[in-house]
Scaffold this active site. Structure first.
Site, PDB file in Angstrom:
ATOM      1  N   HIS A 196      41.438 -46.563 -36.343  1.00 11.71           N
ATOM      2  CA  HIS A 196      40.340 -45.860 -36.037  1.00 11.71           C
ATOM      3  C   HIS A 196      40.355 -45.751 -34.432  1.00 11.71           C
ATOM      4  O   HIS A 196      40.213 -46.831 -33.954  1.00 11.71           O
ATOM      5  CB  HIS A 196      39.063 -46.310 -36.679  1.00 11.71           C
ATOM      6  CG  HIS A 196      38.158 -45.213 -36.846  1.00 11.71           C
ATOM      7  ND1 HIS A 196      37.537 -44.077 -36.019  1.00 11.71           N
ATOM      8  CD2 HIS A 196      38.031 -44.667 -38.124  1.00 11.71           C
ATOM      9  CE1 HIS A 196      36.965 -43.467 -36.926  1.00 11.71           C
ATOM     10  NE2 HIS A 196      37.050 -43.763 -38.115  1.00 11.71           N
ATOM     11  N   ASP A 197      40.473 -44.403 -33.744  1.00  9.11           N
ATOM     12  CA  ASP A 197      40.497 -44.108 -32.533  1.00  9.11           C
ATOM     13  C   ASP A 197      41.290 -45.085 -31.486  1.00  9.11           C
ATOM     14  O   ASP A 197      41.182 -45.063 -30.312  1.00  9.11           O
ATOM     15  CB  ASP A 197      38.901 -44.740 -31.894  1.00  9.11           C
ATOM     16  CG  ASP A 197      37.841 -44.033 -32.464  1.00  9.11           C
ATOM     17  OD1 ASP A 197      37.747 -42.715 -32.106  1.00  9.11           O
ATOM     18  OD2 ASP A 197      37.071 -44.441 -33.289  1.00  9.11           O
TER      19      ASP A 197
ATOM     20  N   HIS B  37      38.322 -31.813 -46.038  1.00  9.89           N
ATOM     21  CA  HIS B  37      39.689 -31.578 -45.354  1.00  9.89           C
ATOM     22  C   HIS B  37      40.824 -32.100 -46.493  1.00  9.89           C
ATOM     23  O   HIS B  37      41.364 -30.981 -47.006  1.00  9.89           O
ATOM     24  CB  HIS B  37      39.781 -32.630 -44.298  1.00  9.89           C
ATOM     25  CG  HIS B  37      39.132 -34.212 -44.256  1.00  9.89           C
ATOM     26  ND1 HIS B  37      39.369 -35.036 -45.136  1.00  9.89           N
ATOM     27  CD2 HIS B  37      38.112 -34.594 -43.579  1.00  9.89           C
ATOM     28  CE1 HIS B  37      38.650 -36.046 -45.014  1.00  9.89           C
ATOM     29  NE2 HIS B  37      38.010 -35.873 -43.859  1.00  9.89           N
TER      30      HIS B  37
ATOM     31  N   THR C  42      32.917 -39.826 -40.533  1.00  8.22           N
ATOM     32  CA  THR C  42      34.277 -40.462 -40.524  1.00  8.22           C
ATOM     33  C   THR C  42      33.693 -41.935 -40.776  1.00  8.22           C
ATOM     34  O   THR C  42      32.556 -42.297 -40.762  1.00  8.22           O
ATOM     35  CB  THR C  42      35.070 -40.293 -39.085  1.00  8.22           C
ATOM     36  OG1 THR C  42      36.041 -41.036 -39.394  1.00  8.22           O
ATOM     37  CG2 THR C  42      34.043 -40.999 -38.092  1.00  8.22           C
TER      38      THR C  42
ATOM     39  N   ASN D   7      48.004 -40.053 -40.063  1.00 10.52           N
ATOM     40  CA  ASN D   7      46.859 -39.596 -40.987  1.00 10.52           C
ATOM     41  C   ASN D   7      46.676 -38.169 -40.586  1.00 10.52           C
ATOM     42  O   ASN D   7      46.441 -37.639 -39.581  1.00 10.52           O
ATOM     43  CB  ASN D   7      45.694 -40.279 -40.520  1.00 10.52           C
ATOM     44  CG  ASN D   7      44.429 -39.895 -41.264  1.00 10.52           C
ATOM     45  OD1 ASN D   7      44.023 -38.466 -41.359  1.00 10.52           O
ATOM     46  ND2 ASN D   7      43.268 -40.698 -41.577  1.00 10.52           N
TER      47      ASN D   7
ATOM     48  N   GLU E 224      43.439 -43.460 -48.329  1.00 10.11           N
ATOM     49  CA  GLU E 224      42.113 -44.229 -47.735  1.00 10.11           C
ATOM     50  C   GLU E 224      40.962 -43.716 -48.780  1.00 10.11           C
ATOM     51  O   GLU E 224      40.930 -42.512 -48.969  1.00 10.11           O
ATOM     52  CB  GLU E 224      41.785 -44.237 -46.659  1.00 10.11           C
ATOM     53  CG  GLU E 224      42.793 -44.527 -45.590  1.00 10.11           C
ATOM     54  CD  GLU E 224      42.380 -43.875 -44.119  1.00 10.11           C
ATOM     55  OE1 GLU E 224      43.083 -44.596 -43.179  1.00 10.11           O
ATOM     56  OE2 GLU E 224      41.400 -43.329 -43.875  1.00 10.11           O
TER      57      GLU E 224
ATOM     58  N   HIS F  88      42.567 -39.230 -46.358  1.00 10.34           N
ATOM     59  CA  HIS F  88      41.493 -39.814 -46.858  1.00 10.34           C
ATOM     60  C   HIS F  88      40.682 -38.658 -47.615  1.00 10.34           C
ATOM     61  O   HIS F  88      39.933 -37.916 -46.883  1.00 10.34           O
ATOM     62  CB  HIS F  88      40.618 -40.291 -45.576  1.00 10.34           C
ATOM     63  CG  HIS F  88      39.647 -40.889 -45.757  1.00 10.34           C
ATOM     64  ND1 HIS F  88      39.258 -42.095 -44.805  1.00 10.34           N
ATOM     65  CD2 HIS F  88      38.672 -40.959 -46.601  1.00 10.34           C
ATOM     66  CE1 HIS F  88      38.194 -42.685 -45.208  1.00 10.34           C
ATOM     67  NE2 HIS F  88      37.777 -42.086 -46.254  1.00 10.34           N
TER      68      HIS F  88
END
Ligand code: PXP
Length: 239
Positions: free
Chosen positions: A192-193, A51, A102, A8, A71, A44
């Site tokens: 995620h994370d 961004h 997020t 990502n 996404e 995303h």
């Protein structure tokens, strides 16, 4: 089974935007990530383009030779139009609110079953693979299977958070959700994370995992370890 690593690149866009120029060059970063071993590139775009910009998505589409995953929030017509225009390998539907920092929750696939069914059909009619972002809840996975989606992406923030205290407890709901996904014939992604500490265990416990998309930790690690080395290290966790 190999699990694909989709990098990502949102964070790189944030860095570029902070100075207004074109450094780092996102298109070059995506090409390099692929050269260094990434199996896909994820972006995303959000309505405020803080961004990834919509133009970035068109520019990236021209150069990506692996899997392109977009996404975003399909309740935004601009997002739907962008995806249908670009025709990526995969669209991941996320129930974001406008201005959200997020993604912080998955789809309620029970409440929004009819809406998801209708929306997913639009993307699938254009030949785009669809994944929907869900929390690790068996009921949500079961309902996801009735929407026509190809895959689900398990939202792994809670796993990452609990991992350092108790990894066995942390993986439990994910294993149950992933097993249900397999039973009902859904493909499986996660994100995620995820990071260099928690990724290998997730993969060991759920070996049928098809893809992870990782941004924040991978870009942070790259500051110390270098982009190429970091991508290779993440890939190794997935073997
Ligand atoms: N999956 C989804 C749906 C996301 O929104 C994000 C963050 O943009 C990620 C995966 C990647 O999360 P992280 O940046 O923490 O690796």
């Amino acid at each position: 089974m190999t699990t694909k690593l989709s990098v990502n690149i949102n964070k790189l866009a944030t860095l570029r935007n902070s100075r207004g120029g074109n450094n780092p060059n996102l298109v070059q970063c995506a090409k390099d990530a692929e050269k260094f071993g990434a199996d896909g590139i994820t972006v995303h775009p959000r309505p405020d383009e803080r961004h990834i910009r919509y133009q970035d998505v068109y520019d990236l589409q021209k150069v990506i030779t692996t899997e392109f995953n977009i996404e975003g929030n399909c309740q935004e017509q601009k997002f739907v139009d962008l995806v249908l225009d670009v025709k990526p390998t995969q669209v991941t539907l996320v129930p974001d609110a406008i201005g959200q920092i997020t993604s912080n929750h998955g789809w309620d696939t029970v409440t929004h079953q009819a809406y998801l069914k209708e929306t997913i059909a639009i993307f699938k009619n254009h030949g785009i693979r669809v994944s929907i972002f869900v929390d690790p809840v068996v009921e949500m996975v079961e309902a996801a299977a009735t929407t026509g989606t190809d895959r689900i992406e398990l939202y792994t923030e809670a796993y990452a958070h609990q991992f350092t205290q108790n990894k066995v407890a942390a993986i439990e709901p994910y294993l149950a959700a992933a097993t249900k996904a397999q039973e009902v014939g859904l493909g499986l992604n996660a994100g995620h994370d995820l990071d260099l500490q928690n990724l290998a265990y997730f993969k060991q416990q759920i070996p049928w995992l098809q893809e992870v998309s990782i941004g924040h930790a991978l870009i942070c690690d790259s500051i110390y370890l270098g982009f190429e080395n970091t991508i290779q290290l993440y890939k190794r966790q997935l073997q």
